[in-house]
Design a protein around this motif. Structure first.
Motif, PDB file in Angstrom:
ATOM      1  N   ILE A 114       0.833  -1.206   0.000  1.00 29.49           N
ATOM      2  CA  ILE A 114       0.000   0.000   0.000  1.00 29.49           C
ATOM      3  C   ILE A 114       0.864   1.251   0.000  1.00 29.49           C
ATOM      4  CG2 ILE A 114      -1.669   1.349   1.332  1.00 29.49           C
ATOM      5  CD1 ILE A 114      -3.054  -1.166   2.118  1.00 29.49           C
ATOM      6  N   VAL A 115       1.961   1.254   0.748  1.00 30.15           N
ATOM      7  CA  VAL A 115       2.888   2.392   0.734  1.00 30.15           C
ATOM      8  C   VAL A 115       3.442   2.589  -0.679  1.00 30.15           C
ATOM      9  CG1 VAL A 115       5.071   3.295   1.611  1.00 30.15           C
ATOM     10  CG2 VAL A 115       3.492   2.131   3.160  1.00 30.15           C
ATOM     11  N   ALA A 116       3.785   1.474  -1.332  1.00 34.83           N
ATOM     12  CA  ALA A 116       4.291   1.550  -2.701  1.00 34.83           C
ATOM     13  C   ALA A 116       3.246   2.126  -3.638  1.00 34.83           C
ATOM     14  CB  ALA A 116       4.718   0.161  -3.176  1.00 34.83           C
ATOM     15  N   ASN A 117       1.992   1.713  -3.481  1.00 39.79           N
ATOM     16  CA  ASN A 117       0.933   2.189  -4.372  1.00 39.79           C
ATOM     17  C   ASN A 117       0.653   3.668  -4.162  1.00 39.79           C
ATOM     18  OD1 ASN A 117      -1.153   1.596  -6.383  1.00 39.79           O
ATOM     19  ND2 ASN A 117      -2.597   1.994  -4.731  1.00 39.79           N
ATOM     20  N   LEU A 168      -7.411   3.228   1.111  1.00 38.75           N
ATOM     21  CA  LEU A 168      -6.943   3.557   2.451  1.00 38.75           C
ATOM     22  C   LEU A 168      -7.779   2.890   3.549  1.00 38.75           C
ATOM     23  CD1 LEU A 168      -6.218   7.361   1.931  1.00 38.75           C
ATOM     24  CD2 LEU A 168      -4.591   5.467   1.861  1.00 38.75           C
ATOM     25  N   SER A 169      -8.983   2.471   3.222  1.00 37.21           N
ATOM     26  CA  SER A 169      -9.886   1.924   4.235  1.00 37.21           C
ATOM     27  C   SER A 169      -9.812   0.412   4.351  1.00 37.21           C
ATOM     28  CB  SER A 169     -11.341   2.332   3.920  1.00 37.21           C
ATOM     29  OG  SER A 169     -11.479   3.726   3.865  1.00 37.21           O
ATOM     30  N   LEU A 170      -9.601  -0.258   3.231  1.00 32.09           N
ATOM     31  CA  LEU A 170      -9.619  -1.716   3.255  1.00 32.09           C
ATOM     32  C   LEU A 170      -8.306  -2.268   3.810  1.00 32.09           C
ATOM     33  CD1 LEU A 170     -11.253  -2.401  -0.235  1.00 32.09           C
ATOM     34  CD2 LEU A 170     -12.334  -2.526   2.022  1.00 32.09           C
ATOM     35  N   PHE A 179      -5.726   7.906   7.957  1.00 34.27           N
ATOM     36  CA  PHE A 179      -5.774   6.468   7.751  1.00 34.27           C
ATOM     37  C   PHE A 179      -4.416   5.886   8.117  1.00 34.27           C
ATOM     38  CE2 PHE A 179      -8.780   8.312   4.781  1.00 34.27           C
ATOM     39  CZ  PHE A 179      -9.906   7.514   4.934  1.00 34.27           C
ATOM     40  N   ALA A 180      -4.436   4.752   8.798  1.00 28.68           N
ATOM     41  CA  ALA A 180      -3.170   4.132   9.215  1.00 28.68           C
ATOM     42  C   ALA A 180      -2.332   3.709   8.015  1.00 28.68           C
ATOM     43  CB  ALA A 180      -3.456   2.918  10.103  1.00 28.68           C
ATOM     44  N   ALA A 181      -3.005   3.399   6.897  1.00 24.45           N
ATOM     45  CA  ALA A 181      -2.290   2.880   5.736  1.00 24.45           C
ATOM     46  C   ALA A 181      -1.789   3.966   4.797  1.00 24.45           C
ATOM     47  CB  ALA A 181      -3.199   1.923   4.955  1.00 24.45           C
ATOM     48  N   ALA A 182      -1.965   5.220   5.147  1.00 28.24           N
ATOM     49  CA  ALA A 182      -1.693   6.308   4.211  1.00 28.24           C
ATOM     50  C   ALA A 182      -0.252   6.795   4.229  1.00 28.24           C
ATOM     51  CB  ALA A 182      -2.623   7.474   4.498  1.00 28.24           C
ATOM     52  N   GLU A 183       0.676   6.029   4.732  1.00 24.17           N
ATOM     53  CA  GLU A 183       2.078   6.445   4.799  1.00 24.17           C
ATOM     54  C   GLU A 183       2.639   6.658   3.400  1.00 24.17           C
ATOM     55  OE1 GLU A 183       6.408   4.729   6.340  1.00 24.17           O
ATOM     56  OE2 GLU A 183       4.542   3.688   6.849  1.00 24.17           O
ATOM     57  N   VAL A 184       3.426   7.719   3.241  1.00 20.38           N
ATOM     58  CA  VAL A 184       4.050   8.057   1.968  1.00 20.38           C
ATOM     59  C   VAL A 184       5.562   7.953   2.114  1.00 20.38           C
ATOM     60  CG1 VAL A 184       4.376   9.836   0.208  1.00 20.38           C
ATOM     61  CG2 VAL A 184       2.159   9.605   1.372  1.00 20.38           C
ATOM     62  N   ASP A 185       6.216   7.271   1.178  1.00 19.33           N
ATOM     63  CA  ASP A 185       7.675   7.232   1.141  1.00 19.33           C
ATOM     64  C   ASP A 185       8.124   8.338   0.182  1.00 19.33           C
ATOM     65  OD1 ASP A 185      10.394   6.629   0.325  1.00 19.33           O
ATOM     66  OD2 ASP A 185      10.137   4.687   1.305  1.00 19.33           O
ATOM     67  N   TRP A 186       8.544   9.471   0.749  1.00 17.56           N
ATOM     68  CA  TRP A 186       8.819  10.639  -0.084  1.00 17.56           C
ATOM     69  C   TRP A 186      10.081  10.490  -0.925  1.00 17.56           C
ATOM     70  CZ3 TRP A 186       5.239  13.863  -1.354  1.00 17.56           C
ATOM     71  CH2 TRP A 186       4.146  14.041  -0.499  1.00 17.56           C
ATOM     72  N   THR A 187      11.015   9.662  -0.497  1.00 20.61           N
ATOM     73  CA  THR A 187      12.188   9.400  -1.341  1.00 20.61           C
ATOM     74  C   THR A 187      11.761   8.715  -2.631  1.00 20.61           C
ATOM     75  OG1 THR A 187      13.633   9.183   0.590  1.00 20.61           O
ATOM     76  CG2 THR A 187      14.414   8.223  -1.482  1.00 20.61           C
TER      77      THR A 187
END
Length: 259
Positions: free
Chosen positions: A42-45, A93-95, A205-213
């Motif tokens: 999910i972070v990748a997506n 983000l919800s599922l 949302f807990a799953a909404a983490e973004v890898d900015w690099t």
């Protein structure tokens, strides 16, 4: 992230930006590359979606000559893309992550199938364009809305879906159809990206983490790729391009399912 991994993500961004400008399956390269270097799916997506926005913009700008006279059409259809993208992004983000893994494995398989069937799809489009569909009608709007949900949730091959829909329901030149596809894809990616950035900043949302690099690497590559794709993409050998996309997609399915 090692230098080699960073280089791989950048190169994937270049390829994705170019492919999105011409076909619309670039996420089949960037998403599995991010997963391969160790990002959670999910972070990748989410990071992939944000990173591809600049490439979508340069791809759309590259087709600006073909966009003349399409403003009213794009405003009407853009509303469907906007609403669909919001729904798809919220679903992502919800599922649960396990649901995403299963669903995306199926979607990647569907996307690969669509890429393989693209020549036949183009033939169907040509046959349909013999009939006059000047305004697209409600069925086109609903199709664009559904494609927006798909694009907000994952997005690989949403361009293939849009080309098929627009080409079937609109009596217009295929290059103008492709230009409209680029604008609608840009809208879907941008709306989803804004949603993901806000969700990450506000911790919605807990799953909404973004890898900015990863975002910056994909964005830099996709910006270059989108410009090049709009310029020379029509000259690429289509069978080779389709074969490469399908191979990457199959690798992504194996990575997601078997780890």
């Amino acid at each position: 992230m090692t230098p080699w991994e960073a280089a791989a993500i950048f190169a994937a961004g270049v390829g994705a930006g170019g492919i999105n400008a011409v076909v619309g399956s670039g996420s089949l390269i960037t998403f599995p590359t991010m997963v391969a270097v160790g990002l959670p799916p999910i972070v990748a997506n989410v990071s992939n979606n944000i990173g591809l926005v600049p490439g979508s913009l340069t791809g759309a700008l590259g087709y600006r000559a073909e966009l003349k006279g399409q403003r009213a059409r794009l405003v009407r259809l853009g509303l469907g893309s906007l609403l669909g993208s919001l729904i798809g992004g919220v679903l992502l983000l919800s599922l649960p992550e396990r649901t995403f893994t299963v669903v995306v494995s199926v979607l990647i398989g569907l996307a690969c199938l669509l890429v393989l069937l693209q020549p036949k799809l183009s033939a169907w489009v040509s046959a349909w364009r013999e009939h006059d569909h000047p305004h697209g009608g409600p069925w086109l709007w609903l199709g664009v809305f559904a494609a927006g949900i798909y694009g907000g949730y994952f997005g690989a091959a949403q361009g293939v879906l849009l080309i098929g829909l627009l080409g079937i329901f609109l009596a217009d030149d295929l290059q103008r159809v492709n230009a409209a596809k680029n604008v609608l894809s840009l809208l879907v990616n941008t709306i989803a990206a804004v949603l993901f950035i806000l969700a990450d900043a506000l911790d919605l949302f807990a799953a909404a983490e973004v890898d900015w690099t990863a975002v910056l690497l994909v964005a830099a590559g996709a910006t270059i790729g989108g410009f090049l794709g709009a310029k020379v993409g029509r000259k690429l050998p289509a069978p080779v391009l389709r074969g490469f996309i399908v191979c990457v997609g199959v690798a992504a399915i194996v990575k997601l399912v078997y780890g």
